[in-house]
Design an enzyme around this catalytic site. Structure first.
Site, mmCIF file in Angstrom:
data_model
loop_
_atom_site.group_PDB
_atom_site.id
_atom_site.type_symbol
_atom_site.label_atom_id
_atom_site.label_comp_id
_atom_site.label_asym_id
_atom_site.label_seq_id
_atom_site.Cartn_x
_atom_site.Cartn_y
_atom_site.Cartn_z
ATOM 1 N N ARG A 547 -13.161 28.669 -1.200
ATOM 2 C CA ARG A 547 -13.412 27.477 -0.399
ATOM 3 C C ARG A 547 -14.531 27.710 0.601
ATOM 4 O O ARG A 547 -14.690 28.807 1.156
ATOM 5 C CB ARG A 547 -12.159 27.078 0.394
ATOM 6 C CG ARG A 547 -11.056 26.483 -0.450
ATOM 7 C CD ARG A 547 -9.982 25.856 0.415
ATOM 8 N NE ARG A 547 -9.509 26.790 1.421
ATOM 9 C CZ ARG A 547 -9.040 26.434 2.627
ATOM 10 N NH1 ARG A 547 -8.996 25.160 2.967
ATOM 11 N NH2 ARG A 547 -8.623 27.342 3.477
ATOM 12 N N SER A 608 -9.499 38.128 1.565
ATOM 13 C CA SER A 608 -8.081 38.529 1.525
ATOM 14 C C SER A 608 -7.826 39.696 0.579
ATOM 15 O O SER A 608 -7.010 39.618 -0.343
ATOM 16 C CB SER A 608 -7.219 37.326 1.133
ATOM 17 O OG SER A 608 -7.428 36.273 2.034
ATOM 18 N N ASP A 662 -6.739 36.669 5.239
ATOM 19 C CA ASP A 662 -5.991 35.416 5.437
ATOM 20 C C ASP A 662 -4.839 35.576 6.415
ATOM 21 O O ASP A 662 -4.439 34.621 7.089
ATOM 22 C CB ASP A 662 -5.475 34.884 4.098
ATOM 23 C CG ASP A 662 -4.689 35.923 3.296
ATOM 24 O OD1 ASP A 662 -4.670 37.095 3.713
ATOM 25 O OD2 ASP A 662 -4.120 35.572 2.256
#
Length: 923
Positions: A547, A608, A662
């Protein structure tokens, strides 16, 4: 007068609908723990939780207490779908007066019958003295059942009134009487099960008896109507008394402790209407029958429909009509005033005869009456009306049960087999026709197929006993398979201690390198204070989706625009250069769409994967996880790789301020809303945690002042073997099939969503091999690795009714031919795996919160955990189980959980914003 009498015995359809509604209401009252005592339909649990599946084998003894007799049977089942059981039986007449004598005498007599039957049936020389014979006891009276083999008599009926029995355990009374006969010696359930197993595998005869199940004839009827391909879930007995039982959703039976699967409920609907609900359909003839009964005002429904009373209803109707001079005007009816003279068998003979009124005349003349042809016609119509009303009322009660089953199973259409037995059903040729037509009118959403019972009270009782033993044996096997997954409090405390030890090792300068919990410094030293403002870019790479976000912060709050891009598997597992070039292409596409190509904004990058962070904007990749294996990246600075890709793409508008994972992003995003949030937790595809640690405890970074967020990377906890004692064979098989067997993510493979579905699949395959599932039938699709997705766990563990529909859809998707019991066992497996995951996650979190509390020297501490991840958010039980276990393991910490709203995106922008705020403050 005749027409008025016939009308009074006919009930309009709209009144039947009302009656059906009242029956359902009373059923619900009977099932509720709060209202059960007031309900007239008692809905008694039977603790029968499965119907026969056709695999039952062995010899089973049955003893049935009848009206004037004791019936003993030896039933042999061959596992052939219950199509051809062998039965040997003997009937004993009861001595005069025993039904009204002492209870001990009754049960002693029953035991003597059993003893004599065995001596005549079984060769005593061929049986071992240590072998047992299971006995099912058919006891046709209202009992409060606490277990399958424990039932207290509520009240006698049918002419019985033995003293010392009401309120006592009927099974124990019979077992004690049997023990006195030296037929058997009471065993505990565990001893009994092992002995039965030993007997089952031998060919020797059996000479010892253990009462293992008590039931009434209605339940026996349902069980005997089940065969391998024809399950039966409802039964009605239409005899001297009337009753119905059905398989209810167990969680609705609040008076029993069982909450999963289904349980047979004995409605005891004979008392329906005792509260006045049926007063408007009760005729003067019914009132006379009730007043003459041994229990006036009680069992009003049964007195309208039971064959014990139909002859009496007709008798009183004939007396009334004769008094009104509508019948027998030329004959003396004194004989009709004698109770019991006009029997239900007389009624059935009259209405079944097809030769006009010939049989009517014969019956009436036999009674000493001299009827005219007209009298015979009217008597026949009265008899038909009384029996027709009984059939209609039975159909109404059945319709209530069918609609209730359909509703509670959340089905659009219910198709069910109904076992039927009794004098009325067998004795009146049109009884089934009335049952079928009226029940379809009242419950059009249900289709009932009537299955006549073959000796429900005998063969059916053997079925109950056989199923109970099959289920007990299966329960033992299932518990053995699942036992390694069921962690004790001591197990979890040990995991908590081990996590704390590994945390200390990871923080230590000299022990860090050998720690399985890496405890990586993030260089994030502050959490948001709410003053952050401006526009920031955020990147989020944590799986197959990537994203790019534009995050705007102002006094009004935070707004975001974002775009999702796919990372193809070929790029995930290709070269590092190709991966970061693809990432840059996605960033530039987003910049063009947002008209940002000429802007340079601070950027936070959520990455992450395990990294060794050497600065806020510099981090070395330690290893790939989550299916990534791009070459040339491990050991390299991730931010530098991104900047190199930007140069190759000639994009000079990137200002990477911070790299984080994350978990840190989740903590920061929740910290913006709750200043007490100092822990981040991810439980989704993978799992990780971070928290704010005192700098003085971080040996891998210089400086003692303030705090720093530590990225624990706890997924690798146990890679050094410290968790080997809790690993199961299923965990080991799953581990061996991963891209990093035996290392990197041992804890994650026990907890995270990526692996739980595969653990469940491995368990299901073992259970299938042990013939605990799908009757051992081949399940080709289940052999496919990762075919059982973790999302299935969430679906299967949903609330009961919805879950059953969803389980059926999952089973169809997996091409599995599963019974209801298979579905419930699959659910139990999913629950065991997800519960263990939640408990292990809680043990790790307990170590974290306790460390923070001890760092601050507090006796009691309140802290908030920012949490994200599909497993935590979407699984119906995971969060509850985690929080419950955490409270047990860390009682001195008051822990709140705050769901993150886009920690990976919003959190990344907040890390960049906080970094900019601190930098501006220092200038």
């Amino acid at each position: 007068q005749i027409q008025r009498a016939l009308r009074s015995l006919s009930i309009p359809l709209d009144r039947l609908h009302v009656m059906k509604g009242h029956m359902i209401q009373d059923m619900c009252k009977g099932l509720s723990r709060e209202t059960h005592a007031q309900a007239k339909v008692q809905m008694l649990p039977t603790y029968i939780c499965s119907t026969p599946n056709g695999t039952e084998k062995g010899n089973f003894l049955v003893v049935e207490l009848c009206q004037n007799q004791i019936r003993t049977l030896l039933v042999t089942l061959y596992g052939d779908g219950n199509m051809s059981p062998q039965m040997v039986y003997k009937i004993f007449d009861m001595p005069e007066g025993i039904r009204q004598g002492e209870g001990e005498a009754l049960f002693d007599f029953i035991a003597q019958c059993v003893s004599q039957f065995l001596s005549e049936t079984i060769n005593s020389d061929s049986g071992s003295s240590e072998e047992c014979l299971p006995l099912g006891f058919v006891f046709p009276f209202t009992c409060y059942q606490k277990q399958l083999d424990k039932a207290e008599l509520i009240s006698w009926s049918k002419g019985f009134s033995c003293s010392g029995v009401v309120g006592n355990d009927v099974v124990q009374l019979l077992q004690s009487a049997i023990d006195k006969q030296d037929v058997g010696g009471g065993k505990t359930s565990g001893e009994w099960l092992s002995l039965w197993r030993g007997w089952k595998s031998s060919s020797s005869q059996i000479s010892r008896v253990q009462v293992v199940a008590l039931m009434n004839d209605t339940v026996g009827t349902m069980m005997t109507c089940c065969t391998e391909r024809r399950p039966c879930e409802v039964a009605m007995v239409m005899d001297k008394g009337s009753n119905c039982c059905f398989m209810a959703e167990a969680y609705l039976v609040e008076t029993a402790e069982e909450t999963s699967g289904r349980m047979c409920v004995n409605t005891e609907w004979g008392c329906f209407g005792d509260d006045g609900t049926l007063n408007d359909i009760i005729t003067p003839y019914d009132e006379c029958v009730d007043e003459e009964s041994s229990n006036p005002g009680e069992k009003r429904f049964e007195k309208l429909v039971g064959s014990l009373y139909l002859g009496e209803i007709v008798r009183h109707a004939l007396i009334s009509l004769t008094t009104e001079k509508a019948l027998f005007t030329e004959t003396d009816i004194g004989i009709l005033k004698e109770k019991g003279v006009f029997t239900t068998q007389h009624v059935l003979n009259i209405i079944n005869n097809k030769d006009g009124t010939t049989e009517v005349k014969r019956v009436l003349e036999f009674l000493g009456l001299q009827p005219s042809e007209r009298d015979c016609g009217w008597v026949q119509q009265i008899c038909r009306a009384v029996v027709g009303r009984a059939a209609t009322l039975h159909a109404t009660g059945l319709a209530a049960i069918l609609s209730y089953m359909c509703q509670t199973r959340e089905m659009e259409k219910l198709m069910v087999n109904v076992g039927v037995e009794g004098e009325l059903y067998q004795g009146y040729t049109r009884f089934e026709e009335i049952l079928q037509s009226v029940s379809r009118l009242l419950s059009p959403e249900c289709v009932a197929t009537f299955v006549p019972s073959k000796d429900g009270s005998g063969r059916g009782a053997a079925m109950v006993t056989a199923v109970a033993l099959r289920m007990a044996a299966q329960r033992h096997e299932v518990d053995t398979v699942l036992a390694p997954l069921r962690l004790t409090h001591a197990d979890l405390e040990k995991v908590q201690v081990l996590m704390r030890q590994e945390m200390e090792r990871g923080l230590g300068k000299n022990t860090h390198a050998s720690a399985s919990v890496h405890m990586l410094p993030t260089y994030v030293c502050h959490t948001p204070d709410g003053t952050e403002q401006g526009d920031f870019l955020a990147l989020d790479l944590g799986g197959t989706n990537f994203r790019v976000l534009l995050v705007s912060m102002s006094e009004e709050g935070i707004s975001m625009a974002s775009e999702i891009y796919i990372i193809p598997p070929a790029i995930m597992q290709g070269t590092g250069e190709a991966l970061f070039d693809h990432i840059m292409d996605c960033i530039m596409d987003f910049q063009r769409k947002q008209n940002m190509m000429l802007q340079t904004l601070p950027l936070g990058f959520t990455f992450s994967f395990p990294c060794q962070q050497v600065g806020l904007d510099k981090a070395l990749l330690l290893t790939w996880t989550k299916g990534f294996s791009a070459s040339g990246c491990v050991g390299k600075d991730v931010v530098h790789l991104l900047r190199e890709a930007a140069e190759r793409k000639q994009n000079s508008g990137l200002q990477v301020v911070a790299l984080l994972n994350d978990t840190v992003g989740t903590m920061m995003a929740c910290g913006y809303d709750d200043p007490k949030c100092e822990i981040g937790l991810i439980v989704g595809t993978g799992t990780n945690a971070c928290y704010m640690e005192e700098m003085k405890n971080v040996g891998t970074v210089e400086g003692d002042e303030g705090c720093m967020c530590i990225n624990m990377e706890w997924g690798a906890f146990g890679d050094n073997g410290c968790l080997d004692s809790i690993l199961t064979q299923f965990d080991k098989v799953v581990d061996e099939s991963t891209i990093n067997p035996g290392k990197q993510s041992r804890f994650e493979k026990l907890v995270s969503g990526m692996y739980l579905g595969e653990i469940v699949r491995q368990i299901l395959m073992v259970m299938k091999e042990k013939q605990l599932l799908f009757q051992g039938k081949s399940c080709t699709k289940l052999q496919t690795r990762n075919i059982f997705q973790t999302k299935f766990l969430s679906t299967i563990e949903l609330s009961h009714g919805l879950a059953l529909r969803q389980i059926r859809a999952i089973l169809q998707e997996l091409e599995l031919d599963a019974s209801f019991e298979d579905s419930m066992l699959m659910r139990e497996v999913c629950q065991a795996v997800s519960l263990r995951a939640a408990q292990l996650c809680a043990a790790g979190l307990a170590a974290v919160v306790e460390k923070i509390r001890e760092n601050r020297g507090l006796a009691q501490m309140s802290v908030t955990v920012g949490v994200d991840g599909t497993l935590y958010k979407l699984h119906p039980c995971f969060s509850k189980n985690l929080q419950k276990t955490l409270k047990e393991l860390a009682p001195n910490c008051d822990v709140s959980f705050l769901l993150s709203e886009d920690g990976s995106g919003k959190g990344a922008a907040l890390v960049a914003a906080v970094a900019c705020r601190i930098a501006n403050a220092m200038q």
